[in-house]
Design an enzyme around this catalytic site. Structure first.
Site, short mmCIF file in Angstrom:
data_model
loop_
_atom_site.label_atom_id
_atom_site.label_comp_id
_atom_site.label_asym_id
_atom_site.label_seq_id
_atom_site.Cartn_x
_atom_site.Cartn_y
_atom_site.Cartn_z
N GLU A 17 42.12 62.78 75.49
CA GLU A 17 42.85 62.03 74.74
C GLU A 17 42.53 62.24 73.27
O GLU A 17 43.19 62.21 72.24
CB GLU A 17 42.74 60.57 75.22
CG GLU A 17 43.31 60.04 76.59
CD GLU A 17 42.56 60.35 77.39
OE1 GLU A 17 41.37 61.11 77.47
OE2 GLU A 17 42.90 60.40 78.76
N HIS B 252 17.89 69.13 55.72
CA HIS B 252 19.21 68.60 56.31
C HIS B 252 19.86 67.34 55.31
O HIS B 252 21.14 67.75 55.09
CB HIS B 252 19.09 67.90 57.77
CG HIS B 252 20.46 67.11 58.16
ND1 HIS B 252 21.49 67.62 58.73
CD2 HIS B 252 20.69 65.86 57.88
CE1 HIS B 252 22.55 67.07 58.80
NE2 HIS B 252 21.98 65.77 58.28
N GLY C 246 33.46 64.71 58.62
CA GLY C 246 32.30 64.21 58.42
C GLY C 246 31.79 63.41 59.72
O GLY C 246 30.71 63.77 60.15
N ARG D 95 54.93 48.58 80.96
CA ARG D 95 55.42 49.31 82.34
C ARG D 95 56.44 48.69 82.94
O ARG D 95 57.24 49.30 83.69
CB ARG D 95 54.08 49.57 83.20
CG ARG D 95 54.27 50.02 84.42
CD ARG D 95 53.26 49.99 85.34
NE ARG D 95 53.42 50.78 86.80
CZ ARG D 95 53.43 50.18 87.68
NH1 ARG D 95 53.41 48.73 87.70
NH2 ARG D 95 53.85 50.81 88.75
C1 TPP Z 1 30.04 61.47 65.13
C2 TPP Z 1 28.88 61.62 64.31
N1 TPP Z 1 27.67 61.11 64.75
C3 TPP Z 1 26.74 61.28 63.85
C4 TPP Z 1 26.93 61.50 62.58
C5 TPP Z 1 25.57 61.72 61.85
N2 TPP Z 1 25.20 63.00 61.47
C6 TPP Z 1 25.42 63.57 60.27
S1 TPP Z 1 24.90 65.21 60.37
C7 TPP Z 1 24.16 65.06 61.99
C8 TPP Z 1 23.25 66.17 62.56
C9 TPP Z 1 24.13 67.44 62.41
O1 TPP Z 1 23.50 68.47 62.99
P1 TPP Z 1 23.96 69.91 62.34
O2 TPP Z 1 25.58 70.04 62.78
O3 TPP Z 1 23.37 70.91 63.25
O4 TPP Z 1 23.80 69.90 60.97
P2 TPP Z 1 22.72 70.77 60.24
O5 TPP Z 1 21.40 69.62 60.08
O6 TPP Z 1 22.24 72.27 60.85
O7 TPP Z 1 23.24 70.67 58.82
C10 TPP Z 1 24.33 63.78 62.36
C11 TPP Z 1 23.85 63.47 63.55
C12 TPP Z 1 28.08 62.15 62.19
N3 TPP Z 1 28.41 62.49 60.89
N4 TPP Z 1 28.99 62.05 62.91
#
Ligand code: TPP
Ligand code: MG
Length: 668
Positions: free
Chosen positions: A416, A269, A127, A525
């Site tokens: 890291e 999306h 996620g 340390r």
């Molecule tokens: C670290 C993180 N940042 C932001 C999000 C919110 N987020 C969920 S899906 C997404 C876009 C992902 O794009 P993509 O991988 O191309 O998925 P698609 O639209 O093609 O399904 C974002 C920004 C998240 N889940 N995790």
């Protein structure tokens, strides 16, 4: 397998297109019913997933934790309906259609994003974008390491990942890709859902990256295919399996594929398609069935796949039964540490109480690790390029290298976050107990994956050294201040800050025994004296806090400290007694979380009813829980500075004199 499956009969040959449409329909219907979720990705990747599962993957829904199964990681976790639809179609017994109808509802197995432990067969929580692919690197590495130890007869499987644009944009993916390419993790196959869309719109809004070139540069085998051409996808997987490098298959797809008006748009999306578009999609792809209805012949085709995995699992079980290495393999996979480890740590404590060994707790950790690593080979160490500062390697630990996986020390490089995710993957895969180090200050860089260690309840051990201004001259960029508070605020994470060599050994023991919780060992340390009067068999750190010094007279004040400040508290107590005739107790509190778990009576007996002062060279946040309204705190109020450590302790007023003065102010 779901009992329904036995009654199913093949009616006619079913095409992969129809099998994929079952995923599409279940995804769009579940999201619509929940009125929340992400239909676009499951619809776009349905064809790729169908080819992967119908032709290649070896899993057995009736025994989802069979050790030699292929691993499947949905790194683009927002597309969780892809995973849930697959699980229903494959016949996982805990994923009936009702679970899909309860998508995203309280108490369902079908959480918004795939959660490890919620449903059978979910290999890792995803996620937070980028975590899945990076965790998978650890799984693929563990597979090679376990195969090197136990042979290809028992360990020989692939790790398949579906990653989106988001996963590949995240910084952690760079660390993971680089490490996997370097180590030639040839059993790792990543499908990139190359749909050129993310939430804000086309990915061209924010990136011009040539992803295939990036992967090639990191040492990957790279192919690009049309993700809706099932033959091309199948051929690419075959080629990827033959490669001696990890593989990227860039799958050009259409997000929301099948939806006639919204397909290809970011609108698919993360929102339901709506009734009209769902009806149009049914028409468009030729899916004439009601919501949540999958016709028998298509369900049968899916459930036959599970039969293939079942046969593979049975063959494997026969090989295991006949294997002379069976016992060793089973105990490794169960993560069972031999008693010898804990006997060695007990003897270690006795020896060093007697010798009154004065060392930095990072050094004490190295010495304890020498005893641990000699007594078991399940522990696998590493560091993010600070091996000789974190003191994480012990004698005889060979390094893991490309095509050389028999060792047990991993040079994670200056990565890291990638290290923490890889350790999650190693722990999830099974067969090893991973630990890895960096400076405490850089837990910030590892945080995203550390949070998942805690959320998933994995036994991952973080060896975090240089834990305060006590590191001295490197200055405030390297001196953690707020980090303990952040770590302690994280649920299901034990934060250990031992005061001396004895507590360090005790904390290592507790970390190794915490099978469903990660641990952070916070280590100094600078040298610290041994503080125990006598050896006891009992692990005093196990209750989180204990009375280290009890005055002969009724306590007038209780000084609570952790790690390097326990020495200061003890000196302050002595000063209060000799110079002011004030009876001061000292409580060493190496682990807040374990102390919180004690019953109220135990906590009260340790903390007493006298006014309390906490001493810790870190932020105050959280300490009021222990010192109450009437207490005082001696610690850091801002960032540190660059200077020799003794000068810094004086400068920031973290001294026996300051503690004694605070006590006098409190009680007189
Ligand atoms: C670290 C993180 N940042 C932001 C999000 C919110 N987020 C969920 S899906 C997404 C876009 C992902 O794009 P993509 O991988 O191309 O998925 P698609 O639209 O093609 O399904 C974002 C920004 C998240 N889940 N995790
Ligand atoms: Mg995308």
């Amino acid at each position: 397998m779901n009992s329904q499956a036995a009654a199913l009969k093949p009616v006619a040959a079913v095409s992969e297109r129809e099998m994929a449409n079952a995923i599409r329909a279940l995804a769009m219907d579940s999201v619509q019913k929940a009125n929340s979720g992400h239909p676009g990705m499951p619809m776009g990747m349905a064809d790729v997933a169908t080819v992967l599962f119908s032709r290649f993957i070896n899993i057995d829904p009736t025994m989802p934790d069979w050790p030699d199964r292929d691993r499947f990681v949905l790194s683009a976790g927002h597309g969780s309906m892809l995973q849930y639809a697959l699980h229903y179609l494959l016949g996982y017994e805990d994923m009936p259609i009702e679970e899909l109808q309860r998508f995203r509802q309280l108490g369902s197995r079908t959480a918004g994003h795939p959660e490890y432990g919620h449903a059978l067969g979910i290999e890792t929580t995803t996620g937070p974008l980028g975590q899945g692919i990076s965790t998978a690197v650890g799984m693929a590495l563990a597979e090679r390491m376990l195969a090197a130890r136990h042979g290809a007869d028992l360990v020989d499987h692939f790790t398949y990942v579906i990653a989106g644009d988001g996963c590949l944009q995240e910084g952690i993916s760079h660390e993971a890709i680089d490490l996997a390419g370097h180590l030639k993790l040839s059993r790792l196959i990543v499908f990139w859902d190359d749909n050129a869309i993310s939430i804000d719109g086309p990915t061209s809004l924010s990136t011009s990256m040539d992803q295939p070139a990036r992967f090639k540069a990191a040492g990957w085998h790279v192919q690009s295919v049309d993700g809706h051409d099932t033959e091309a996808v199948g051929a690419a997987i075959e080629a990827a399996q033959q490669s001696h490098q990890p593989s990227l298959i860039a799958c050009r797809t259409v997000i929301g594929k099948g939806a006639p008006n919204l397909g290809g748009s970011e609108k698919t999306h993360g929102a339901p398609l709506g009734d009209a578009e769902i009806a149009a999609t049914r028409e468009n792809v030729g899916w004439a069935y009601a919501p949540f209805e999958v016709p028998d012949d298509i369900l049968f085709a899916w459930r036959e796949i599970a039969g293939r995995g079942q046969a593979a699992r049975r063959d494997w079980e026969q090989r295991l039964a006949a294997s002379p290495g069976r016992q060793a393999f089973e105990s490794a996979v169960a993560g069972r540490l031999p008693d010898a480890v804990f006997e060695a740590l007990g003897a270690f404590r006795k020896e060093h109480v007697e010798k009154a060994t004065k060392v930095a707790t990072r050094k004490a950790s190295e010495m304890a690790l020498a005893a641990i690593n000699a007594a078991t080979d399940l522990t696998v160490g590493g560091s993010a390029d600070l091996t000789h500062s974190n003191l994480t390697i012990t004698k005889g630990m060979a390094r893991i290298a490309p095509d050389e996986y028999t060792g047990r020390y991993i040079h994670y490089g200056i990565r890291e976050h990638g290290m923490a995710a890889a350790m999650n993957g190693i722990a999830l895969h099974g067969g090893f107990v991973p630990y890895g180090g960096t400076f405490l200050c850089f837990v910030d860089y590892a945080r995203g994956a550390m949070r998942l260690s805690a959320l998933m309840g994995q036994r991952v051990i973080y060896v975090m050294t240089h834990d305060s201004i006590g590191l001295g001259e490197d200055g405030p960029t390297h001196q953690p201040v707020e980090h303990l508070a952040m770590l302690r605020a994280t649920p299901n994470l034990n934060v250990f800050r031992p005061a001396d060599i004895i507590e360090t050994a005790e904390c290592w023991e507790l970390a190794l025994k915490s099978e469903s919780r990660p641990s952070v060992l916070v280590l100094s340390r600078q040298n610290l004296p041994m503080l125990r009067q006598t050896h006891r068999d009992e692990n005093r750190s196990s209750q989180g806090a204990y009375i280290l010094r009890e005055p002969a007279e009724h306590r007038a004040v209780t000084l609570i400290a952790t790690g390097s400040e326990v020495e200061i508290a003890v000196a302050a107590a002595e000063r209060l007694e000799t110079e002011h005739g004030i009876a001061a107790a000292v409580v060493s509190m190496p682990c807040w979380e374990l102390f919180e778990e004690q019953d109220a009576g135990t906590r009260k007996a340790v903390l007493g009813s006298a006014p309390r002062i906490a001493v810790e060279a870190a932020a105050r946040l959280g300490w009021d829980r222990w010192i109450g309204d009437t207490g005082a705190f001696v610690g850091m109020a801002g960032f540190g500075a660059s200077a020799p450590a003794p000068d810094l302790y004086r400068h920031f007023d973290i001294t026996p004199e300051a503690v004694a003065a605070a006590a006098l102010k409190l009680i007189i």
